[in-house]
Design a protein around this motif. Sequence first.
Motif, mmCIF file in Angstrom:
data_model
loop_
_atom_site.group_PDB
_atom_site.id
_atom_site.type_symbol
_atom_site.label_atom_id
_atom_site.label_comp_id
_atom_site.label_asym_id
_atom_site.label_seq_id
_atom_site.Cartn_x
_atom_site.Cartn_y
_atom_site.Cartn_z
ATOM 1 N N THR A 23 0.832 -1.209 0.000
ATOM 2 C CA THR A 23 0.000 0.000 0.000
ATOM 3 C C THR A 23 0.869 1.263 0.000
ATOM 4 O O THR A 23 0.422 2.308 -0.452
ATOM 5 C CB THR A 23 -0.952 0.047 1.217
ATOM 6 O OG1 THR A 23 -0.165 0.017 2.401
ATOM 7 C CG2 THR A 23 -1.930 -1.093 1.235
ATOM 8 N N MET A 30 2.190 5.660 -2.411
ATOM 9 C CA MET A 30 2.432 6.938 -1.717
ATOM 10 C C MET A 30 3.764 7.512 -2.197
ATOM 11 O O MET A 30 4.564 6.799 -2.789
ATOM 12 C CB MET A 30 2.526 6.703 -0.203
ATOM 13 C CG MET A 30 1.288 6.090 0.405
ATOM 14 S SD MET A 30 1.590 5.678 2.133
ATOM 15 C CE MET A 30 -0.005 5.011 2.594
ATOM 16 N N LEU A 56 -5.706 -10.373 5.894
ATOM 17 C CA LEU A 56 -4.920 -9.221 5.419
ATOM 18 C C LEU A 56 -3.797 -9.653 4.475
ATOM 19 O O LEU A 56 -3.387 -8.887 3.601
ATOM 20 C CB LEU A 56 -4.306 -8.488 6.615
ATOM 21 C CG LEU A 56 -5.260 -7.607 7.416
ATOM 22 C CD1 LEU A 56 -4.612 -7.180 8.719
ATOM 23 C CD2 LEU A 56 -5.674 -6.381 6.623
ATOM 24 N N ILE A 95 -4.785 -9.322 0.762
ATOM 25 C CA ILE A 95 -4.777 -7.978 0.154
ATOM 26 C C ILE A 95 -3.343 -7.462 0.022
ATOM 27 O O ILE A 95 -2.990 -6.819 -0.956
ATOM 28 C CB ILE A 95 -5.698 -7.001 0.925
ATOM 29 C CG1 ILE A 95 -6.089 -5.837 0.017
ATOM 30 C CG2 ILE A 95 -5.091 -6.476 2.193
ATOM 31 C CD1 ILE A 95 -7.497 -5.438 0.092
ATOM 32 N N TYR A 137 -1.865 -9.503 -3.021
ATOM 33 C CA TYR A 137 -2.508 -9.249 -4.298
ATOM 34 C C TYR A 137 -2.312 -7.808 -4.751
ATOM 35 O O TYR A 137 -2.082 -7.538 -5.935
ATOM 36 C CB TYR A 137 -4.000 -9.584 -4.175
ATOM 37 C CG TYR A 137 -4.706 -9.638 -5.498
ATOM 38 C CD1 TYR A 137 -4.436 -10.672 -6.382
ATOM 39 C CD2 TYR A 137 -5.611 -8.668 -5.859
ATOM 40 C CE1 TYR A 137 -5.066 -10.732 -7.605
ATOM 41 C CE2 TYR A 137 -6.251 -8.717 -7.084
ATOM 42 C CZ TYR A 137 -5.973 -9.745 -7.952
ATOM 43 O OH TYR A 137 -6.582 -9.791 -9.164
ATOM 44 N N ALA A 138 -2.372 -6.880 -3.771
ATOM 45 C CA ALA A 138 -2.307 -5.461 -4.122
ATOM 46 C C ALA A 138 -0.937 -5.052 -4.658
ATOM 47 O O ALA A 138 -0.807 -4.012 -5.283
ATOM 48 C CB ALA A 138 -2.657 -4.605 -2.906
ATOM 49 N N TYR A 183 -1.154 -7.398 -8.398
ATOM 50 C CA TYR A 183 -2.412 -7.894 -8.973
ATOM 51 C C TYR A 183 -2.196 -9.217 -9.682
ATOM 52 O O TYR A 183 -2.680 -9.436 -10.790
ATOM 53 C CB TYR A 183 -3.020 -6.853 -9.913
ATOM 54 C CG TYR A 183 -3.275 -5.530 -9.233
ATOM 55 C CD1 TYR A 183 -4.122 -5.461 -8.136
ATOM 56 C CD2 TYR A 183 -2.663 -4.362 -9.648
ATOM 57 C CE1 TYR A 183 -4.346 -4.269 -7.477
ATOM 58 C CE2 TYR A 183 -2.876 -3.160 -8.989
ATOM 59 C CZ TYR A 183 -3.722 -3.130 -7.906
ATOM 60 O OH TYR A 183 -3.936 -1.951 -7.250
ATOM 61 N N TYR A 200 -14.774 -8.940 -3.573
ATOM 62 C CA TYR A 200 -13.949 -8.871 -2.363
ATOM 63 C C TYR A 200 -14.796 -8.923 -1.091
ATOM 64 O O TYR A 200 -14.486 -9.670 -0.162
ATOM 65 C CB TYR A 200 -13.090 -7.600 -2.390
ATOM 66 C CG TYR A 200 -12.170 -7.501 -1.216
ATOM 67 C CD1 TYR A 200 -11.120 -8.408 -1.054
ATOM 68 C CD2 TYR A 200 -12.348 -6.532 -0.227
ATOM 69 C CE1 TYR A 200 -10.277 -8.341 0.036
ATOM 70 C CE2 TYR A 200 -11.496 -6.462 0.868
ATOM 71 C CZ TYR A 200 -10.472 -7.369 0.995
ATOM 72 O OH TYR A 200 -9.639 -7.308 2.083
ATOM 73 N N LEU A 240 -12.258 -3.893 6.659
ATOM 74 C CA LEU A 240 -11.229 -4.145 5.640
ATOM 75 C C LEU A 240 -11.640 -3.561 4.293
ATOM 76 O O LEU A 240 -10.824 -2.963 3.588
ATOM 77 C CB LEU A 240 -10.967 -5.650 5.500
ATOM 78 C CG LEU A 240 -10.280 -6.323 6.695
ATOM 79 C CD1 LEU A 240 -10.104 -7.810 6.442
ATOM 80 C CD2 LEU A 240 -8.934 -5.681 6.964
ATOM 81 N N LEU A 283 -8.133 3.174 0.445
ATOM 82 C CA LEU A 283 -6.874 3.145 -0.316
ATOM 83 C C LEU A 283 -7.073 2.835 -1.801
ATOM 84 O O LEU A 283 -6.123 2.904 -2.578
ATOM 85 C CB LEU A 283 -5.904 2.117 0.307
ATOM 86 C CG LEU A 283 -5.433 2.448 1.733
ATOM 87 C CD1 LEU A 283 -4.715 1.262 2.351
ATOM 88 C CD2 LEU A 283 -4.496 3.660 1.715
ATOM 89 N N VAL A 336 -7.625 0.024 -3.382
ATOM 90 C CA VAL A 336 -6.929 -1.164 -3.903
ATOM 91 C C VAL A 336 -7.836 -1.857 -4.922
ATOM 92 O O VAL A 336 -9.005 -2.128 -4.642
ATOM 93 C CB VAL A 336 -6.568 -2.138 -2.750
ATOM 94 C CG1 VAL A 336 -6.024 -3.448 -3.289
ATOM 95 C CG2 VAL A 336 -5.564 -1.495 -1.820
ATOM 96 N N TRP A 337 -7.296 -2.121 -6.095
ATOM 97 C CA TRP A 337 -8.093 -2.725 -7.166
ATOM 98 C C TRP A 337 -8.272 -4.225 -6.925
ATOM 99 O O TRP A 337 -7.353 -4.910 -6.478
ATOM 100 C CB TRP A 337 -7.393 -2.504 -8.503
ATOM 101 C CG TRP A 337 -8.157 -3.058 -9.672
ATOM 102 C CD1 TRP A 337 -9.151 -2.449 -10.354
ATOM 103 C CD2 TRP A 337 -7.976 -4.346 -10.275
ATOM 104 N NE1 TRP A 337 -9.622 -3.269 -11.348
ATOM 105 C CE2 TRP A 337 -8.916 -4.443 -11.317
ATOM 106 C CE3 TRP A 337 -7.142 -5.435 -10.021
ATOM 107 C CZ2 TRP A 337 -9.029 -5.587 -12.122
ATOM 108 C CZ3 TRP A 337 -7.251 -6.571 -10.817
ATOM 109 C CH2 TRP A 337 -8.191 -6.631 -11.860
ATOM 110 N N MET A 338 -9.470 -4.719 -7.227
ATOM 111 C CA MET A 338 -9.740 -6.164 -7.163
ATOM 112 C C MET A 338 -10.529 -6.535 -8.419
ATOM 113 O O MET A 338 -11.296 -5.707 -8.912
ATOM 114 C CB MET A 338 -10.588 -6.499 -5.926
ATOM 115 C CG MET A 338 -9.824 -6.468 -4.627
ATOM 116 S SD MET A 338 -8.792 -7.925 -4.464
ATOM 117 C CE MET A 338 -7.689 -7.383 -3.172
#
Lengths: 501, 182
Positions: free
Chosen positions: A48, A52, A395, A398, A401-402, A405, B116, B149, B157, B159-161
Motif C-alpha cells: 500500500t 504513496m 490481510l 490484500i 494481491y495489491a 495484482y 472482495y 477491511l 486506499l 486497492v483494485w480487485m
Amino acid sequence: MEFLLTGLAQLADPTVFFVMVFGAILGVVVGAIPGAGAAVTISILLPTTFSMDPLTGMTLLLGVYCGAAYGSAIPAVLINTPGSPVAVLTAMEAKPFADRGEARRAMSLAYSSSFVGGICAVLALMLLTRPLAQVARHFGSAEFAMLALAALVLVIIGHGGRRIEALAALCFGLFLATVGVETAYATQRFSFGFQPLMSGIPLVPLVIGLFAMSEALVQLTARSHSKPPVQLSGRFFSGFTEVFRYPRTLFGSSLVGILIGIMPGVGEFLAQQVNYVWARKLSPEGHLFGKGAPEGIIVSEATNNAVPPAALIPMLALGIPGEELTAMMLAVFLVHNVVPGPQLFIERPEFVAGLYWTLLVMNFVIIGFLMLATKWIAKAALVDKRFLGVVILTLSLIGTYASNYSLSDCGIAMVFGLLGYILRSHRWPLTPILLGLVMGPILEGRMRQALGGSNGDPSIFVTRPISAAMVAALALLIIFTIRGARKARRRPRKDWQINDS
Amino acid sequence: MTDDELPANRLESLALTAMFFAVALALLLAMPWATRWGQASGGWWTRPALMPGLALAGLTLANLITLGRALTDLRADPPTPEERIVARQNILGWLRPVEFLAYFAIYVWAIGHLGYLLATLTFILGLMLRVRLTSPRWLLTGVLTALALVAIFRVGLGVWMPAPPLYDLAPDALRTALIRWF
C-alpha cells in the motif's frame, strides 16, 4: 543546518504528519499484540505504500517500526509475554515488578528508557549518516562488495545459538535471489521456463508469506490458553524520573544499541544481549538482574529502541539494510527509483532530512499516546490468538494481491507461508532468508563490477586499503566467533540467549 | 514463536533437516539443467551459474552439518519409543496449516467469483467457525472486521480487485459502485 531545515518543511505537510501519527499509533497497538508486531504489519502494509510518495510511505513504515518497539513492552509487563522477541528480557525483568504490585512502575520505566534510547538514536542518525555517506562517496565496487559480505557474515554471527541454521537460511535467501533471468547473458536460472519466476522471486509475497502468513498459521494452529492479565497497579509516573538515577546504564545501553544497530545484519537481539551482560557485570545491583531490577528493564528497552533509527544509518548512507525491517523498507525506495547510498544525500536531501524529523517527532507522539492510552492498549494484548490468526491471514491476501495484482503471487506467498510455519516451529531463523534475497543482487553486482575492474584478479579486495581493512576485520571476527563458539559449547545457552529472529 | 509451543522433537528435527539437505542437494545437482555456465566472452566472475552454485553449495554444506549434528546426538542418546510416537504425530502436524492454506486458496479463487466483500465475509466467518469462535459476539466482530477491511482497502486506499461476473447482474449504477467499492 539548511539541510536539516529543508526536512522540517517536509513535516509541515499535513499528509506526512497524519501518516506519522497513524503509523506510530498503529505500531504501538500491533506491538502490544503478541503475534502481530512490526514485521507482520510492515509486510502487509508494504504494497500500500508503493502508491504513496517515498517520504510518506517510509514515514508510515517507520511509525509502525518505532511504535511497535515501544508497544512490545505492554504485554511483556501485563501478561509476561513479549509483544515481540526483543522484549523477552523486559518480560523476564518485569514479572517480579508485577508480582510486587508495581506493574505501572515497570511500564513507565520501559517507556522512558525506550524514549531516551529512541531520541539518542535519532540524534546519532542526524549526526552520523551524512558524514558516513560522504566517506562512502570514495568507496568503489570492491568496498561495497566487502560491506555487503560483512553484512551477511554479521547476520550469521548475530544469530547466536542458531548460526549454522542462519547460514543455511542465508544461503537459501541468496539462492532465491538468483532465480529468474540473469542480466549478463540473459540466462534463465532455476526458473525452468515458468513464466511467473522469470523476473525473479517477488519480494512482497515472500515477505508476507514468511512473516505474516506463517505467523497467522502459528496462531490458528496453536493450542489456545490465555494468561490471566496482571492488574495495572502501582504509580505510573514514578518510573519516568527513576530511569535518570541510572545514567550509565541508560545512556550506555543507548550508545551500544546505536553502535550495534549501525552494524548491518546484527540487529537489536545481539545489542540487547551485549548490553544486558555488561550492565549486569558493571552494576552494583547486578545480583538483582533477572529478579526485577529497574536497570534490567532500562537495558532491554533503551537498546531495543535505539536500534531502529540506528539501523537506518547504513541503509541511507551505504544502501545496505541493517535487518529484516529495513530490508523490507528498501523495497519502498526501489519502487520509487530512489537509490539509497551516498548519492541520495546529493539528489534527495529533503527526503533524508524529512525522515530525520519525522523520526524525532514520532518519539514524542508515541510517548504522549502511551501516557494517555496505556489502559486501553493493554486490552489489545489480550486479543484471542485465533482471531488474530484469522485477521492476519485475511490481510495477507490484500497485501500479496495489491502489490502486483497477480494470483501467482498469492501462490508464492502460500509456499513461503508453509515454509515459514515449519521453520518457526523448529526455531530456524527467518530473517537471513530475507536479507539473503535483498543483499544477493547487491553482492553479486558489486562483486562482478569489482572483479571486472581488475580483470578477474581477486587481489583487488586486499590491495585497496579500505577493502583490505574490511577483509582483515571480517577474518578476525570469524576467527574470534569460532573460538568463542567452541568455548560456549561447554555452557548450554539460556533461551533468551538464542536468536532465532 | 508462541509461548505455548513445546521444544522440537529430535526425530522430527532430523526429518526436517534430512528433507532440507535432500532439497539442497537436488537443486545443486540440477544446476546443469537449471542454468548454464555461460558464454566464454565474459570473465569467470560473470558466469550465470557462479552465484547460485555458491549459494547452493553453502546451503548443502550447512544442512549437512545440521544433519550430522542431529545424527550424532541421536547416536549418543537413542530416541525412546515415546519420542518416536511424538515425532510421527508432529510430522503429521506439519499438514495442519495446509488445511488453512487450502481455505486461503479458496478465498483467492472466490474473490474473482463473489467479489472482495462477499469473499472476505465468507472467509472470515468460515475460518472463525472452524477455529470455534462461534459466539454471536465473535461472529459480529467478524462481520465488522470484513466491513472495516473493505472500508480501509477498497474505499480508503482504492486497492483494485477483479470484478466478479456476479456484479454484472446488478443495474448499471449499482454495478459501477460494486466494482469500485466492493
